[in-house]
Design an enzyme around this catalytic site. Structure first.
Site, mmCIF file in Angstrom:
data_model
loop_
_atom_site.group_PDB
_atom_site.id
_atom_site.type_symbol
_atom_site.label_atom_id
_atom_site.label_comp_id
_atom_site.label_asym_id
_atom_site.label_seq_id
_atom_site.Cartn_x
_atom_site.Cartn_y
_atom_site.Cartn_z
ATOM 1 N N LYS A 1 13.239 2.716 -9.484
ATOM 2 C CA LYS A 1 12.586 3.556 -8.480
ATOM 3 C C LYS A 1 13.611 4.354 -7.659
ATOM 4 O O LYS A 1 13.350 5.483 -7.244
ATOM 5 C CB LYS A 1 11.698 2.702 -7.567
ATOM 6 C CG LYS A 1 10.500 2.086 -8.293
ATOM 7 C CD LYS A 1 9.599 3.136 -8.927
ATOM 8 C CE LYS A 1 8.329 2.526 -9.511
ATOM 9 N NZ LYS A 1 7.442 3.534 -10.120
ATOM 10 N N TYR B 1 13.356 -3.155 -11.091
ATOM 11 C CA TYR B 1 12.341 -2.249 -10.520
ATOM 12 C C TYR B 1 12.971 -1.363 -9.437
ATOM 13 O O TYR B 1 12.749 -0.147 -9.407
ATOM 14 C CB TYR B 1 11.211 -3.099 -9.942
ATOM 15 C CG TYR B 1 10.035 -2.326 -9.403
ATOM 16 C CD1 TYR B 1 9.091 -1.771 -10.266
ATOM 17 C CD2 TYR B 1 9.842 -2.166 -8.028
ATOM 18 C CE1 TYR B 1 7.990 -1.075 -9.772
ATOM 19 C CE2 TYR B 1 8.748 -1.482 -7.533
ATOM 20 C CZ TYR B 1 7.820 -0.937 -8.408
ATOM 21 O OH TYR B 1 6.729 -0.245 -7.911
HETATM 22 P P1 NAD Z 1 -1.187 -0.666 -12.041
HETATM 23 O O1 NAD Z 1 -0.539 -1.696 -12.912
HETATM 24 O O2 NAD Z 1 -2.508 -0.960 -11.432
HETATM 25 O O3 NAD Z 1 -1.306 0.724 -12.840
HETATM 26 C C1 NAD Z 1 -0.275 1.202 -13.636
HETATM 27 C C2 NAD Z 1 -0.894 1.822 -14.875
HETATM 28 O O4 NAD Z 1 0.153 2.335 -15.694
HETATM 29 C C3 NAD Z 1 -1.672 0.814 -15.743
HETATM 30 O O5 NAD Z 1 -2.980 1.310 -15.998
HETATM 31 C C4 NAD Z 1 -0.842 0.705 -17.004
HETATM 32 O O6 NAD Z 1 -1.597 0.476 -18.179
HETATM 33 C C5 NAD Z 1 -0.169 2.052 -17.036
HETATM 34 N N1 NAD Z 1 1.045 2.041 -17.846
HETATM 35 C C6 NAD Z 1 2.020 1.112 -17.869
HETATM 36 N N2 NAD Z 1 2.954 1.438 -18.759
HETATM 37 C C7 NAD Z 1 2.571 2.618 -19.314
HETATM 38 C C8 NAD Z 1 3.131 3.457 -20.309
HETATM 39 N N3 NAD Z 1 4.267 3.144 -20.916
HETATM 40 N N4 NAD Z 1 2.475 4.609 -20.631
HETATM 41 C C9 NAD Z 1 1.305 4.922 -20.029
HETATM 42 N N5 NAD Z 1 0.740 4.160 -19.080
HETATM 43 C C10 NAD Z 1 1.363 3.016 -18.738
HETATM 44 O O7 NAD Z 1 -0.099 -0.303 -10.936
HETATM 45 P P2 NAD Z 1 -0.253 0.453 -9.531
HETATM 46 O O8 NAD Z 1 -0.066 -0.555 -8.491
HETATM 47 O O9 NAD Z 1 -1.441 1.318 -9.510
HETATM 48 O O10 NAD Z 1 1.080 1.309 -9.568
HETATM 49 C C11 NAD Z 1 1.116 2.681 -9.900
HETATM 50 C C12 NAD Z 1 2.486 3.224 -9.579
HETATM 51 O O11 NAD Z 1 2.752 3.036 -8.183
HETATM 52 C C13 NAD Z 1 3.624 2.514 -10.327
HETATM 53 O O12 NAD Z 1 4.610 3.452 -10.679
HETATM 54 C C14 NAD Z 1 4.142 1.529 -9.294
HETATM 55 O O13 NAD Z 1 5.488 1.192 -9.538
HETATM 56 C C15 NAD Z 1 3.971 2.335 -8.025
HETATM 57 N N6 NAD Z 1 3.895 1.522 -6.807
HETATM 58 C C16 NAD Z 1 2.901 0.598 -6.611
HETATM 59 C C17 NAD Z 1 2.872 -0.128 -5.427
HETATM 60 C C18 NAD Z 1 1.805 -1.144 -5.121
HETATM 61 O O14 NAD Z 1 1.885 -1.783 -4.080
HETATM 62 N N7 NAD Z 1 0.786 -1.299 -5.939
HETATM 63 C C19 NAD Z 1 3.865 0.058 -4.471
HETATM 64 C C20 NAD Z 1 4.862 0.998 -4.714
HETATM 65 C C21 NAD Z 1 4.863 1.724 -5.870
#
Ligand code: NAD
Length: 245
Positions: free
Chosen positions: A156, A152
Protein backbone atom coordinates in the site's frame (compact mmCIF):
# COMPACT_ATOMS: atom_id res chain seq x y z
CA UNK A 1 -22.06 13.95 -11.01
CA UNK A 2 -20.76 11.26 -13.37
CA UNK A 3 -23.42 11.36 -16.10
CA UNK A 4 -22.48 8.94 -18.93
CA UNK A 5 -18.90 8.57 -17.69
CA UNK A 6 -17.39 5.18 -18.51
CA UNK A 7 -16.00 3.73 -15.29
CA UNK A 8 -14.23 0.51 -14.32
CA UNK A 9 -14.05 -0.57 -10.67
CA UNK A 10 -11.88 -3.58 -9.79
CA UNK A 11 -12.55 -5.94 -6.91
CA UNK A 12 -16.16 -4.80 -6.92
CA UNK A 13 -18.12 -8.01 -6.31
CA UNK A 14 -18.25 -7.00 -2.65
CA UNK A 15 -16.96 -4.65 0.03
CA UNK A 16 -15.69 -1.16 -0.78
CA UNK A 17 -15.58 -1.77 -4.55
CA UNK A 18 -19.25 -2.76 -4.62
CA UNK A 19 -20.20 0.43 -2.75
CA UNK A 20 -18.13 2.52 -5.17
CA UNK A 21 -19.76 0.85 -8.19
CA UNK A 22 -23.21 1.42 -6.67
CA UNK A 23 -22.63 5.11 -5.97
CA UNK A 24 -21.05 5.67 -9.41
CA UNK A 25 -24.05 3.98 -11.07
CA UNK A 26 -26.45 6.08 -8.99
CA UNK A 27 -24.51 9.14 -10.13
CA UNK A 28 -25.06 8.34 -13.80
CA UNK A 29 -21.85 6.52 -14.74
CA UNK A 30 -21.79 3.41 -16.93
CA UNK A 31 -19.89 1.05 -14.68
CA UNK A 32 -18.03 -2.21 -15.39
CA UNK A 33 -17.15 -4.18 -12.30
CA UNK A 34 -14.17 -6.54 -12.37
CA UNK A 35 -13.68 -9.44 -9.96
CA UNK A 36 -12.22 -12.93 -9.90
CA UNK A 37 -15.21 -15.26 -9.92
CA UNK A 38 -17.82 -15.11 -12.68
CA UNK A 39 -20.66 -16.19 -10.37
CA UNK A 40 -19.82 -13.47 -7.84
CA UNK A 41 -19.57 -10.88 -10.61
CA UNK A 42 -22.92 -11.94 -12.12
CA UNK A 43 -24.61 -11.82 -8.70
CA UNK A 44 -23.23 -8.34 -7.96
CA UNK A 45 -24.18 -7.04 -11.42
CA UNK A 46 -27.72 -8.33 -10.98
CA UNK A 47 -28.06 -6.43 -7.70
CA UNK A 48 -26.28 -3.30 -8.94
CA UNK A 49 -28.44 -2.96 -12.05
CA UNK A 50 -31.19 -1.66 -9.76
CA UNK A 51 -29.08 1.49 -9.35
CA UNK A 52 -28.00 2.17 -12.92
CA UNK A 53 -25.99 0.92 -15.88
CA UNK A 54 -23.68 -1.83 -14.56
CA UNK A 55 -21.95 -4.71 -16.36
CA UNK A 56 -19.41 -7.27 -15.22
CA UNK A 57 -16.08 -8.70 -16.33
CA UNK A 58 -14.64 -11.72 -14.54
CA UNK A 59 -10.88 -11.41 -14.53
CA UNK A 60 -7.75 -11.29 -12.39
CA UNK A 61 -6.37 -7.74 -12.28
CA UNK A 62 -2.86 -9.08 -12.81
CA UNK A 63 -3.89 -10.56 -16.17
CA UNK A 64 -2.72 -7.77 -18.45
CA UNK A 65 -4.12 -9.23 -21.67
CA UNK A 66 -7.63 -9.55 -20.28
CA UNK A 67 -7.55 -6.09 -18.71
CA UNK A 68 -6.32 -4.65 -22.02
CA UNK A 69 -9.18 -6.43 -23.79
CA UNK A 70 -11.69 -4.86 -21.37
CA UNK A 71 -10.34 -1.30 -21.72
CA UNK A 72 -9.95 -1.42 -25.51
CA UNK A 73 -13.42 -2.94 -25.81
CA UNK A 74 -14.97 -0.15 -23.73
CA UNK A 75 -13.19 2.53 -25.76
CA UNK A 76 -14.51 0.91 -28.95
CA UNK A 77 -18.11 0.40 -27.85
CA UNK A 78 -18.59 3.38 -25.50
CA UNK A 79 -16.24 5.90 -27.08
CA UNK A 80 -14.12 6.56 -24.01
CA UNK A 81 -12.64 5.23 -20.79
CA UNK A 82 -13.08 7.95 -18.18
CA UNK A 83 -12.52 6.47 -14.72
CA UNK A 84 -10.51 3.55 -13.34
CA UNK A 85 -10.75 2.62 -9.67
CA UNK A 86 -8.00 0.16 -8.74
CA UNK A 87 -9.68 -1.29 -5.68
CA UNK A 88 -8.92 -5.04 -5.78
CA UNK A 89 -6.73 -5.97 -2.85
CA UNK A 90 -5.91 -8.84 -0.51
CA UNK A 91 -4.25 -9.47 2.85
CA UNK A 92 -2.04 -12.41 3.87
CA UNK A 93 -1.17 -11.34 7.40
CA UNK A 94 1.58 -12.80 9.54
CA UNK A 95 4.54 -11.72 11.64
CA UNK A 96 7.58 -11.03 9.48
CA UNK A 97 9.69 -13.78 11.11
CA UNK A 98 7.16 -16.37 10.01
CA UNK A 99 5.94 -14.78 6.77
CA UNK A 100 6.10 -17.13 3.82
CA UNK A 101 7.54 -15.81 0.58
CA UNK A 102 4.34 -16.94 -1.13
CA UNK A 103 2.30 -14.65 1.14
CA UNK A 104 4.62 -11.73 0.46
CA UNK A 105 4.38 -12.36 -3.28
CA UNK A 106 0.61 -12.89 -3.42
CA UNK A 107 0.01 -9.51 -1.78
CA UNK A 108 2.54 -7.74 -4.03
CA UNK A 109 0.99 -9.35 -7.10
CA UNK A 110 -2.59 -8.27 -6.48
CA UNK A 111 -2.11 -5.02 -4.55
CA UNK A 112 0.82 -3.57 -6.47
CA UNK A 113 1.30 -5.39 -9.78
CA UNK A 114 -2.46 -5.36 -10.35
CA UNK A 115 -2.51 -1.58 -9.94
CA UNK A 116 0.45 -1.24 -12.31
CA UNK A 117 -1.11 -3.49 -14.97
CA UNK A 118 -4.53 -1.83 -14.93
CA UNK A 119 -3.11 1.70 -14.76
CA UNK A 120 -0.69 1.09 -17.62
CA UNK A 121 -3.33 -0.42 -19.90
CA UNK A 122 -6.03 2.16 -19.09
CA UNK A 123 -3.71 5.14 -19.23
CA UNK A 124 -2.75 4.44 -22.86
CA UNK A 125 -6.36 5.19 -23.76
CA UNK A 126 -6.75 8.07 -21.28
CA UNK A 127 -3.59 9.82 -22.49
CA UNK A 128 -4.79 9.69 -26.11
CA UNK A 129 -8.15 11.12 -25.00
CA UNK A 130 -6.28 13.73 -22.97
CA UNK A 131 -8.69 13.02 -20.11
CA UNK A 132 -9.18 10.44 -17.41
CA UNK A 133 -9.18 9.75 -13.69
CA UNK A 134 -7.37 6.96 -11.88
CA UNK A 135 -8.09 6.23 -8.22
CA UNK A 136 -5.91 3.75 -6.35
CA UNK A 137 -7.14 2.16 -3.14
CA UNK A 138 -4.26 2.35 -0.68
CA UNK A 139 -4.67 2.12 3.11
CA UNK A 140 -3.61 3.98 6.23
CA UNK A 141 -1.45 0.90 6.84
CA UNK A 142 0.63 2.06 3.86
CA UNK A 143 1.28 5.30 5.79
CA UNK A 144 1.77 4.06 9.35
CA UNK A 145 2.78 0.39 8.99
CA UNK A 146 1.33 -2.41 11.11
CA UNK A 147 2.79 -5.35 12.97
CA UNK A 148 1.79 -8.53 11.16
CA UNK A 149 1.15 -6.73 7.88
CA UNK A 150 4.62 -5.98 6.49
CA UNK A 151 3.61 -7.29 3.06
CA UNK A 152 0.32 -5.38 2.98
CA UNK A 153 1.92 -2.16 4.32
CA UNK A 154 4.71 -2.35 1.74
CA UNK A 155 2.20 -2.91 -1.07
CA UNK A 156 0.00 0.00 0.00
CA UNK A 157 2.99 2.30 0.56
CA UNK A 158 3.97 1.30 -2.95
CA UNK A 159 0.52 2.21 -4.26
CA UNK A 160 0.87 5.68 -2.73
CA UNK A 161 4.30 6.29 -4.30
CA UNK A 162 3.10 4.81 -7.60
CA UNK A 163 0.10 7.16 -7.64
CA UNK A 164 2.34 10.21 -7.18
CA UNK A 165 4.55 9.11 -10.06
CA UNK A 166 1.55 8.51 -12.32
CA UNK A 167 0.18 11.96 -11.42
CA UNK A 168 3.51 13.51 -12.43
CA UNK A 169 3.81 11.53 -15.67
CA UNK A 170 0.25 12.06 -16.87
CA UNK A 171 -0.74 15.45 -15.46
CA UNK A 172 0.18 17.35 -18.60
CA UNK A 173 -1.98 14.91 -20.62
CA UNK A 174 -5.14 15.67 -18.63
CA UNK A 175 -5.09 12.46 -16.56
CA UNK A 176 -5.42 12.77 -12.78
CA UNK A 177 -4.34 10.09 -10.32
CA UNK A 178 -4.98 10.03 -6.58
CA UNK A 179 -4.68 7.45 -3.81
CA UNK A 180 -7.32 6.85 -1.18
CA UNK A 181 -6.29 5.64 2.25
CA UNK A 182 -9.19 4.09 4.13
CA UNK A 183 -8.70 3.44 7.84
CA UNK A 184 -10.68 0.66 9.46
CA UNK A 185 -13.75 0.14 7.35
CA UNK A 186 -16.41 -2.40 8.23
CA UNK A 187 -16.18 -5.12 5.54
CA UNK A 188 -15.48 -8.86 5.31
CA UNK A 189 -11.81 -7.92 5.67
CA UNK A 190 -12.43 -6.40 9.14
CA UNK A 191 -15.33 -8.71 10.14
CA UNK A 192 -12.83 -11.51 10.75
CA UNK A 193 -10.93 -9.50 13.38
CA UNK A 194 -11.42 -10.44 17.07
CA UNK A 195 -13.72 -8.12 19.04
CA UNK A 196 -10.96 -6.88 21.39
CA UNK A 197 -8.85 -5.87 18.37
CA UNK A 198 -11.78 -3.93 16.90
CA UNK A 199 -12.36 -2.23 20.28
CA UNK A 200 -8.70 -1.20 20.46
CA UNK A 201 -8.97 0.29 16.95
CA UNK A 202 -12.09 2.23 17.96
CA UNK A 203 -10.23 3.71 20.93
CA UNK A 204 -7.50 4.98 18.58
CA UNK A 205 -9.97 6.59 16.15
CA UNK A 206 -10.90 10.20 17.11
CA UNK A 207 -14.39 9.75 15.61
CA UNK A 208 -14.75 6.55 17.71
CA UNK A 209 -16.18 4.18 15.10
CA UNK A 210 -15.13 2.07 12.14
CA UNK A 211 -15.96 3.68 8.81
CA UNK A 212 -18.52 2.42 6.33
CA UNK A 213 -17.98 1.43 2.71
CA UNK A 214 -20.21 4.39 1.77
CA UNK A 215 -17.77 6.77 3.48
CA UNK A 216 -15.04 5.56 1.10
CA UNK A 217 -17.37 5.57 -1.92
CA UNK A 218 -18.30 9.22 -1.32
CA UNK A 219 -14.64 10.25 -1.50
CA UNK A 220 -14.20 8.22 -4.70
CA UNK A 221 -17.22 9.95 -6.23
CA UNK A 222 -15.81 13.38 -5.44
CA UNK A 223 -12.30 12.55 -6.69
CA UNK A 224 -13.68 10.95 -9.88
CA UNK A 225 -15.83 13.95 -10.65
CA UNK A 226 -14.90 17.27 -12.26
CA UNK A 227 -15.37 18.88 -8.83
CA UNK A 228 -11.89 17.52 -8.08
CA UNK A 229 -10.41 18.71 -11.40
CA UNK A 230 -7.48 20.47 -9.69
CA UNK A 231 -6.57 17.57 -7.38
CA UNK A 232 -3.92 15.06 -8.40
CA UNK A 233 -1.06 13.14 -6.80
CA UNK A 234 -2.69 13.23 -3.38
CA UNK A 235 -3.34 10.56 -0.79
CA UNK A 236 -6.56 11.28 1.01
CA UNK A 237 -7.51 9.42 4.17
CA UNK A 238 -11.00 8.26 5.07
CA UNK A 239 -10.20 7.08 8.56
CA UNK A 240 -12.13 8.96 11.23
CA UNK A 241 -8.95 10.88 12.07
CA UNK A 242 -6.83 7.79 12.83
CA UNK A 243 -3.82 9.12 10.94
CA UNK A 244 -3.28 12.86 10.75
CA UNK A 245 -0.65 13.86 8.19
P1 NAD B 1 -12.94 -7.26 0.07
O1 NAD B 1 -12.14 -8.49 0.30
O2 NAD B 1 -14.32 -7.18 0.63
O3 NAD B 1 -13.02 -6.94 -1.50
C1 NAD B 1 -11.92 -7.07 -2.33
C2 NAD B 1 -12.39 -7.66 -3.65
O4 NAD B 1 -11.27 -7.79 -4.52
C3 NAD B 1 -13.00 -9.07 -3.51
O5 NAD B 1 -14.28 -9.11 -4.12
C4 NAD B 1 -12.00 -9.97 -4.22
O6 NAD B 1 -12.58 -11.08 -4.86
C5 NAD B 1 -11.40 -9.01 -5.21
N1 NAD B 1 -10.08 -9.45 -5.67
C6 NAD B 1 -9.07 -9.95 -4.94
N2 NAD B 1 -8.04 -10.27 -5.72
C7 NAD B 1 -8.40 -9.95 -6.99
C8 NAD B 1 -7.76 -10.06 -8.25
N3 NAD B 1 -6.53 -10.56 -8.35
N4 NAD B 1 -8.42 -9.62 -9.36
C9 NAD B 1 -9.67 -9.12 -9.26
N5 NAD B 1 -10.32 -9.00 -8.09
C10 NAD B 1 -9.70 -9.42 -6.97
O7 NAD B 1 -12.03 -6.05 0.59
P2 NAD B 1 -12.41 -4.54 0.94
O8 NAD B 1 -12.32 -4.41 2.40
O9 NAD B 1 -13.63 -4.11 0.25
O10 NAD B 1 -11.13 -3.82 0.35
C11 NAD B 1 -11.12 -3.15 -0.89
C12 NAD B 1 -9.83 -2.38 -1.02
O11 NAD B 1 -9.75 -1.43 0.06
C13 NAD B 1 -8.57 -3.25 -0.92
O12 NAD B 1 -7.59 -2.75 -1.80
C14 NAD B 1 -8.15 -3.07 0.53
O13 NAD B 1 -6.77 -3.29 0.69
C15 NAD B 1 -8.53 -1.62 0.76
N6 NAD B 1 -8.73 -1.27 2.16
C16 NAD B 1 -9.69 -1.87 2.93
C17 NAD B 1 -9.85 -1.48 4.26
C18 NAD B 1 -10.89 -2.06 5.16
O14 NAD B 1 -10.92 -1.71 6.33
N7 NAD B 1 -11.78 -2.91 4.68
C19 NAD B 1 -9.00 -0.51 4.80
C20 NAD B 1 -8.03 0.06 3.99
C21 NAD B 1 -7.91 -0.31 2.68
Amino acid sequence: MLKNKIAVVTGAAGGIGYAVAKLFAQSGAKVTIVDLQKEAVDKAVEALQAFGDVRGFACDVTDSESMQELFVGLKKTEGSLDILVNNAGITRDGLLMRMKEADWQAVMDVNLKGVFVCTQKASKIMMKQKAGVILNMASVIGLMGNAGQANYAASKGGVIAFSKSVAKEFGARGVRCNAIAPGFIQTQMTDVLPEDVVDSYKKAIPLGELGSVEDVAQLCLFLASDRAKYITGQTINVDGGLVMQ
